[in-house]
Design a protein around this motif. Sequence first.
Motif, PDB file in Angstrom:
ATOM      1  N   LEU A   7     -19.589  60.671   1.623  1.00 52.75           N
ATOM      2  CA  LEU A   7     -18.848  61.655   2.414  1.00 52.75           C
ATOM      3  C   LEU A   7     -17.723  62.287   1.595  1.00 52.75           C
ATOM      4  O   LEU A   7     -17.584  63.515   1.562  1.00 52.75           O
ATOM      5  N   ARG A  68     -31.152  56.627   0.106  1.00 48.73           N
ATOM      6  CA  ARG A  68     -32.353  56.976   0.875  1.00 48.73           C
ATOM      7  C   ARG A  68     -33.640  56.688   0.106  1.00 48.73           C
ATOM      8  O   ARG A  68     -34.731  57.004   0.594  1.00 48.73           O
ATOM      9  N   LEU A  85     -30.557  70.451  -3.444  1.00 43.98           N
ATOM     10  CA  LEU A  85     -31.036  70.532  -4.831  1.00 43.98           C
ATOM     11  C   LEU A  85     -30.905  71.950  -5.385  1.00 43.98           C
ATOM     12  O   LEU A  85     -30.548  72.137  -6.544  1.00 43.98           O
ATOM     13  N   ALA A 131     -29.096  69.232   7.050  1.00 36.95           N
ATOM     14  CA  ALA A 131     -28.861  67.829   6.700  1.00 36.95           C
ATOM     15  C   ALA A 131     -28.189  67.077   7.839  1.00 36.95           C
ATOM     16  O   ALA A 131     -28.454  65.900   8.056  1.00 36.95           O
ATOM     17  N   LYS A 132     -27.308  67.743   8.577  1.00 33.91           N
ATOM     18  CA  LYS A 132     -26.575  67.026   9.616  1.00 33.91           C
ATOM     19  C   LYS A 132     -27.293  67.034  10.972  1.00 33.91           C
ATOM     20  O   LYS A 132     -27.015  66.195  11.829  1.00 33.91           O
TER      21      LYS A 132
HETATM   22  C1  HEM Z   1     -29.107  66.746  -4.745  1.00 34.57           C
HETATM   23  C2  HEM Z   1     -28.475  67.504  -3.914  1.00 34.57           C
HETATM   24  C3  HEM Z   1     -28.060  67.102  -2.525  1.00 34.57           C
HETATM   25  C4  HEM Z   1     -28.666  66.270  -1.636  1.00 34.57           C
HETATM   26  C5  HEM Z   1     -29.970  65.510  -1.812  1.00 34.57           C
HETATM   27  C6  HEM Z   1     -27.840  66.229  -0.452  1.00 34.57           C
HETATM   28  C7  HEM Z   1     -28.128  65.541   0.688  1.00 34.57           C
HETATM   29  C8  HEM Z   1     -27.332  65.462   1.797  1.00 34.57           C
HETATM   30  C9  HEM Z   1     -27.660  64.737   3.014  1.00 34.57           C
HETATM   31  C10 HEM Z   1     -28.934  63.945   3.249  1.00 34.57           C
HETATM   32  C11 HEM Z   1     -26.623  64.886   3.869  1.00 34.57           C
HETATM   33  C12 HEM Z   1     -26.486  64.311   5.282  1.00 34.57           C
HETATM   34  C13 HEM Z   1     -25.733  63.004   5.197  1.00 34.57           C
HETATM   35  C14 HEM Z   1     -25.570  62.367   6.558  1.00 34.57           C
HETATM   36  O1  HEM Z   1     -26.472  62.424   7.389  1.00 34.57           O
HETATM   37  O2  HEM Z   1     -24.496  61.792   6.785  1.00 34.57           O
HETATM   38  C15 HEM Z   1     -25.636  65.721   3.210  1.00 34.57           C
HETATM   39  C16 HEM Z   1     -24.455  66.116   3.765  1.00 34.57           C
HETATM   40  C17 HEM Z   1     -23.540  66.918   3.147  1.00 34.57           C
HETATM   41  N1  HEM Z   1     -23.626  67.480   1.893  1.00 34.57           N
HETATM   42 FE1  HEM Z   1     -25.161  67.232   0.614  1.00 34.57          FE
HETATM   43  N2  HEM Z   1     -26.733  67.030  -0.656  1.00 34.57           N
HETATM   44  C18 HEM Z   1     -26.831  67.592  -1.909  1.00 34.57           C
HETATM   45  C19 HEM Z   1     -25.959  68.484  -2.494  1.00 34.57           C
HETATM   46  C20 HEM Z   1     -24.780  68.912  -1.910  1.00 34.57           C
HETATM   47  C21 HEM Z   1     -23.861  69.843  -2.511  1.00 34.57           C
HETATM   48  C22 HEM Z   1     -24.105  70.574  -3.823  1.00 34.57           C
HETATM   49  C23 HEM Z   1     -22.794  69.957  -1.649  1.00 34.57           C
HETATM   50  C24 HEM Z   1     -21.546  70.789  -1.738  1.00 34.57           C
HETATM   51  C25 HEM Z   1     -21.087  71.449  -2.757  1.00 34.57           C
HETATM   52  C26 HEM Z   1     -23.056  69.100  -0.523  1.00 34.57           C
HETATM   53  C27 HEM Z   1     -22.209  68.943   0.544  1.00 34.57           C
HETATM   54  C28 HEM Z   1     -22.503  68.225   1.658  1.00 34.57           C
HETATM   55  C29 HEM Z   1     -21.640  68.133   2.816  1.00 34.57           C
HETATM   56  C30 HEM Z   1     -20.268  68.808   2.963  1.00 34.57           C
HETATM   57  C31 HEM Z   1     -22.283  67.324   3.751  1.00 34.57           C
HETATM   58  C32 HEM Z   1     -21.818  67.001   5.161  1.00 34.57           C
HETATM   59  C33 HEM Z   1     -21.220  65.598   5.255  1.00 34.57           C
HETATM   60  C34 HEM Z   1     -20.819  65.294   6.698  1.00 34.57           C
HETATM   61  O3  HEM Z   1     -20.214  66.138   7.377  1.00 34.57           O
HETATM   62  O4  HEM Z   1     -21.130  64.175   7.107  1.00 34.57           O
HETATM   63  N3  HEM Z   1     -24.284  68.488  -0.714  1.00 34.57           N
HETATM   64  N4  HEM Z   1     -26.090  66.039   1.950  1.00 34.57           N
END
Ligand code: HEM
Length: 164
Positions: A7, A68, A85, A131-132
């Motif tokens: 997070l 995961r 990605l 994602a959320k």
């Molecule tokens: C390999 C690349 C990435 C993967 C596989 C990925 C995967 C995920 C997943 C699965 C979640 C949901 C997590 C949950 O259910 O609590 C998530 C949330 C999030 N991701 Fe990523 N992400 C990636 C790249 C990024 C990048 C580049 C950013 C921002 C610059 C980012 C920002 C966020 C944010 C802000 C959340 C929301 C967290 C929350 O509010 O709980 N992600 N990501």
Amino acid sequence: MTAFLELVTSYLALIAYIATLLPSNLIVVFSSWKKFYWRRILLKNRRKIGLICFLFSIIHGVIIAQTRGLDMLSLNTYIDYFTGLGSILIFAILAVTSNNWSIRKLRKNWKKLHRLTYFALMLLILHLLLAKQGEWDWYTWCGFFSLSLMTCLWLLRILLRWRF
Ligand code: HEM
């Protein structure tokens, strides 16, 4: 602990990313902010802040992949996580070309290439939505609001440039 790290790194990446967009987009509505000290600081350190964003994005991605158990050789992983990605790929291209040598070599194309950052903006909005999947906390709303605000300012900037 891993969930916390996942997070924190995701929001540090997001904050750093928004900090790279602020100096050129916020002055669309607040032109007087042009001379502000904070803007000069952000502009001067934009490349470094971009690299910090890239670094935290990678850490966030790696933690997600590990917790995961993502199979990076499977096409489905790339389909399921294309928003995250895709934005990391864009950040990687921007990070690799964030140096004086690339600016000199690419000339006008450097600016065009770095406009890819706005494609990452779209992908990140989608990222939060997909994602959320509706389980949004207050900080998810803050992230979504900031990204949407940046999109509106960017569109306004394009519109103003097109009209005048
Ligand atoms: C390999 C690349 C990435 C993967 C596989 C990925 C995967 C995920 C997943 C699965 C979640 C949901 C997590 C949950 O259910 O609590 C998530 C949330 C999030 N991701 Fe990523 N992400 C990636 C790249 C990024 C990048 C580049 C950013 C921002 C610059 C980012 C920002 C966020 C944010 C802000 C959340 C929301 C967290 C929350 O509010 O709980 N992600 N990501």
